[in-house]
Design a protein around this motif. Structure first.
Motif, short mmCIF file in Angstrom:
data_model
loop_
_atom_site.label_atom_id
_atom_site.label_comp_id
_atom_site.label_asym_id
_atom_site.label_seq_id
_atom_site.Cartn_x
_atom_site.Cartn_y
_atom_site.Cartn_z
N LEU A 153 0.82 -1.21 0.00
CA LEU A 153 0.00 0.00 0.00
C LEU A 153 0.86 1.25 0.00
O LEU A 153 0.46 2.29 -0.52
CB LEU A 153 -0.92 0.01 1.22
N VAL A 193 -2.70 5.11 4.16
CA VAL A 193 -3.83 4.54 4.90
C VAL A 193 -3.54 4.66 6.40
O VAL A 193 -2.38 4.61 6.81
CB VAL A 193 -4.08 3.06 4.50
N PRO A 205 -7.76 6.95 3.45
CA PRO A 205 -8.59 5.82 3.87
C PRO A 205 -8.22 5.32 5.26
O PRO A 205 -7.06 5.42 5.69
CB PRO A 205 -8.30 4.75 2.80
N ILE A 245 -8.67 1.93 7.93
CA ILE A 245 -9.06 0.54 8.18
C ILE A 245 -9.41 0.45 9.65
O ILE A 245 -8.55 0.61 10.51
CB ILE A 245 -7.92 -0.44 7.83
N SER A 258 -11.32 -5.21 10.55
CA SER A 258 -12.08 -4.20 9.82
C SER A 258 -13.52 -4.65 9.65
O SER A 258 -13.79 -5.77 9.22
CB SER A 258 -11.46 -3.96 8.44
N ASP A 267 -15.41 -2.54 7.82
CA ASP A 267 -15.74 -1.88 6.56
C ASP A 267 -15.80 -2.93 5.45
O ASP A 267 -15.34 -4.06 5.60
CB ASP A 267 -14.68 -0.84 6.21
N LYS A 268 -16.35 -2.55 4.32
CA LYS A 268 -16.40 -3.48 3.19
C LYS A 268 -15.26 -3.24 2.21
O LYS A 268 -14.96 -4.09 1.37
CB LYS A 268 -17.76 -3.35 2.49
N LEU A 269 -14.63 -2.09 2.27
CA LEU A 269 -13.48 -1.74 1.45
C LEU A 269 -12.44 -1.11 2.37
O LEU A 269 -12.80 -0.37 3.29
CB LEU A 269 -13.89 -0.71 0.37
N HIS A 270 -11.18 -1.37 2.25
CA HIS A 270 -10.51 -2.20 1.28
C HIS A 270 -10.35 -3.63 1.80
O HIS A 270 -10.24 -4.58 1.04
CB HIS A 270 -9.17 -1.51 0.96
N ALA A 271 -10.31 -3.76 3.12
CA ALA A 271 -10.18 -5.07 3.75
C ALA A 271 -11.36 -5.28 4.68
O ALA A 271 -11.96 -4.33 5.18
CB ALA A 271 -8.87 -5.16 4.51
N ARG A 272 -11.70 -6.54 4.94
CA ARG A 272 -12.81 -6.86 5.83
C ARG A 272 -12.44 -8.04 6.71
O ARG A 272 -11.85 -9.01 6.24
CB ARG A 272 -14.06 -7.19 5.01
N SER A 295 -2.19 -4.26 -2.11
CA SER A 295 -3.18 -3.99 -3.14
C SER A 295 -2.77 -4.75 -4.40
O SER A 295 -1.80 -5.51 -4.39
CB SER A 295 -3.24 -2.48 -3.44
#
Length: 411
Positions: A110, A194, A214, A216, A382, A384-389, A399
Motif C-alpha cells: 500500500l 492509509v 482511507p 481501516i 475491519s 468496513d467493506k473496502l478495502h479489507a474486511r 493492493s
C-alpha cells in the motif's frame, strides 16, 4: 511530522523493492534485538507504569505492563511473521487476450501505513512486523501512557533494520506525546496512504472523522450468538459460555445472546447457572426475566447496542431466525455473529443473511482473530467493506495492480 512523512515515503519506495530474504533478515534481527534488550525495555516500561499508576485504571495498566514472557512473545511474533509466505510480487490471473498481450495482476504494498494505537506496547513490534513483511513503511504513534516502552522497542526495530541493510526510516515511532501529532498525521495524504487506528471507540471515531486518507477500522464489537431451534443444547451452552467468559475485554467477545423460544428453557436454565458461577450479570428481555426470575435485570435498547467489554450479557428470546437476524442487523456492529444449529439449511440461510465481517456456525465468536484464521498475525479487524474486511493480515496491507506482457504489440 512532515519530515517523518517525507522519510517514510522515501523508505516505502525502497521497501517495495526489497527482497523477501532481506525483509525476513530484518524481522529476525529485530527479534534478536528485543531479546537482547530485555532489561532496558523493562526499565522503560517500569517508568511508564510508575507515571500511569495514578491516572490509568487497572485494565489499562494490565495492557501496558511488560515482562520477560511478553517480550519473548513479541520476538516470537516477529519470527512467525518471517515464516509466512511473502505476498509481494506474486502475479495471478495471467491470461492471453485476443490481441496477443498477456494480462495479470501483481500484489504490491500500500505504501506508507500510519498506525495510531493505545496502551499496549506490543503493538509497536506487531505492527512493524506486518508492515515490513508486506513491503510497506510505517509511521507508528502509540499512546502517551506507553511512550518510554514504545521508544525502547523502536530502538530495537531501528537496529534490526540497519543490521539487515534496510532503511531505518521504514518504521518510525513518533516520539512526541503531543496530541497535535495525531492531527498532523491525519492531514498528510501526500505521505500516508492509509491509517489504522487501534484503541477505544473515541479514538477510532476521531480518526475516522479527521483522516484525509482511507481508514481501516472497526468501531464496536457488538457480537451475537444465536441459539437456533435445532441447536444441540450441549454445544450451545459450551459455545455461549466460551464466547462470553473466555476473555471479557476483546472486540470478538459475545455481548448479546439470542435464544429461540422453543428451546429457551432448556438452554437458559444451565446457562444462567454457568454465568452466575462466572460472575456474569444478565440483562434480559421480558420473556427472559419471566423464565429466569428477578435476578435478571431488565434490558433496555441501550443494552442491545452496548459493547460491555466486561462481565455483563444481554439476553433476548426470539420467535424465529428472521427475528434474530433483524435484531443483529438493528443492534449489531457487523463484526462477528454466530449461529448454533444442527440444521444445514438454517446455517446457510444465516450465513447469507447476516452482514458481518465474520459469520460462524457452531463456533465461538472468540475465533474471530487473525492468528486463528491462519493469517499468522493481524494489524486489526475491519468491519468496513473496502478495502479489507475482517482480520487484516499481510494481504490486507497490500493492493493489486495490473501488469501487461507483450512482444512489440501495438494497438
Amino acid at each position: 511530522m512532515q519530515a517523518m512523512g517525507k522519510r517514510a515515503r522515501a523508505a516505502a519506495r525502497l521497501m517495495a523493492a526489497a527482497e523477501p530474504g532481506d525483509k525476513n533478515a530484518a524481522l529476525f534481527a529485530i527479534a534478536e534485538a528485543l531479546t537482547a534488550s530485555v532489561e532496558s525495555i523493562l526499565s522503560a516500561n517500569a517508568r511508564d507504569l510508575r507515571e500511569g499508576r495514578d491516572r490509568l485504571d487497572r485494565a489499562l495498566l494490565e495492557r501496558l505492563e511488560l515482562n520477560e514472557q511478553r517480550i519473548e512473545q513479541m520476538a516470537e511474533g516477529l519470527r512467525q511473521v518471517a515464516a509466512l509466505a511473502d505476498p509481494i510480487g506474486g502475479i495471478t490471473d495471467l491470461n492471453y487476450r485476443p490481441s496477443g498481450i498477456q494480462v495479470g495482476r501483481m500484489r504490491v504494498p500500500l505504501g506508507v501505513i500510519g498506525i495510531i494505537y493505545e496502551s499496549r506496547p506490543n503493538v509497536t513490534a506487531d505492527a512493524a512486523a506486518l508492515c515490513l513483511k508486506s513491503g510497506n513503511a510505517a509511521l507508528l504513534r502509540g499512546g502517551s501512557e506507553a511512550a518510554h516502552s514504545n521508544q525502547a522497542i523502536a530502538a530495537c526495530i531501528s537496529r534490526g533494520l540497519t543490521d539487515a541493510g534496510l532503511p531505518a526510516d521504514a518504521v518510525q515511532v513518533v516520539e512526541t506525546t503531543d496530541r497535535a501529532a495525531v492531527g498532523a498525521m491525519l492531514r498528510m495524504p501526500e505521505y500516508v496512504d492509509v491509517i489504522v487506528p487501534r484503541g477505544g471507540k473515541g479514538l477510532i471515531e476521531f480518526v475516522s472523522e479527521q483522516a484525509q486518507m482511507p481508514v481501516i477500522k472497526h468501531l464496536d464489537g457488538v457480537c451475537h450468538v444465536y441459539v437456533h431451534d435445532d441447536a444441540d443444547i450441549e454445544k450451545a451452552v459450551a459455545i455461549a459460555v466460551n464466547a462470553k467468559t473466555q476473555r471479557y475485554g476483546t472486540c470478538n467477545t459475545m455481548e448479546t445472546l439470542l435464544v429461540a423460544r422453543s428451546i429457551a428453557e432448556k438452554v437458559l436454565g444451565p446457562l444462567s447457572q454457568d454465568f452466575a458461577q462466572a460472575g456474569v450479570e444478565l440483562r434480559g428481555c421480558e420473556a427472559t426475566r419471566k423464565l429466569l426470575g428477578p435476578k435478571v435485570k431488565p434490558a433496555s435498547d441501550a443494552d442491545w447496542a452496548e459493547e460491555y467489554l466486561g462481565p455483563i450479557l444481554a439476553v433476548r428470546i426470539v420467535d424465529d431466525m428472521n427475528q434474530a437476524i433483524e435484531h443483529i442487523e438493528t443492534w449489531g456492529s457487523h463484526h462477528t455473529d454466530a449461529i448454533v444449529t444442527e440444521s444445514v439449511t438454517a446455517a446457510r440461510a444465516f450465513m447469507r443473511a447476516v452482514d458481518s465481517s465474520s459469520v460462524m456456525v457452531n463456533a465461538s465468536t472468540r475465533f474471530a482473530d487473525g492468528f486463528e484464521y491462519g493469517l499468522g498475525a493481524e494489524i486489526g479487524i475491519s468491519t468496513d467493506k473496502l478495502h479489507a474486511r475482517g482480520p487484516v493480515g499481510l494481504e490486507g496491507l497490500t493492493s493489486l495492480k495490473y501488469v501487461v506482457f507483450g512482444d512489440g504489440h501495438v494497438r
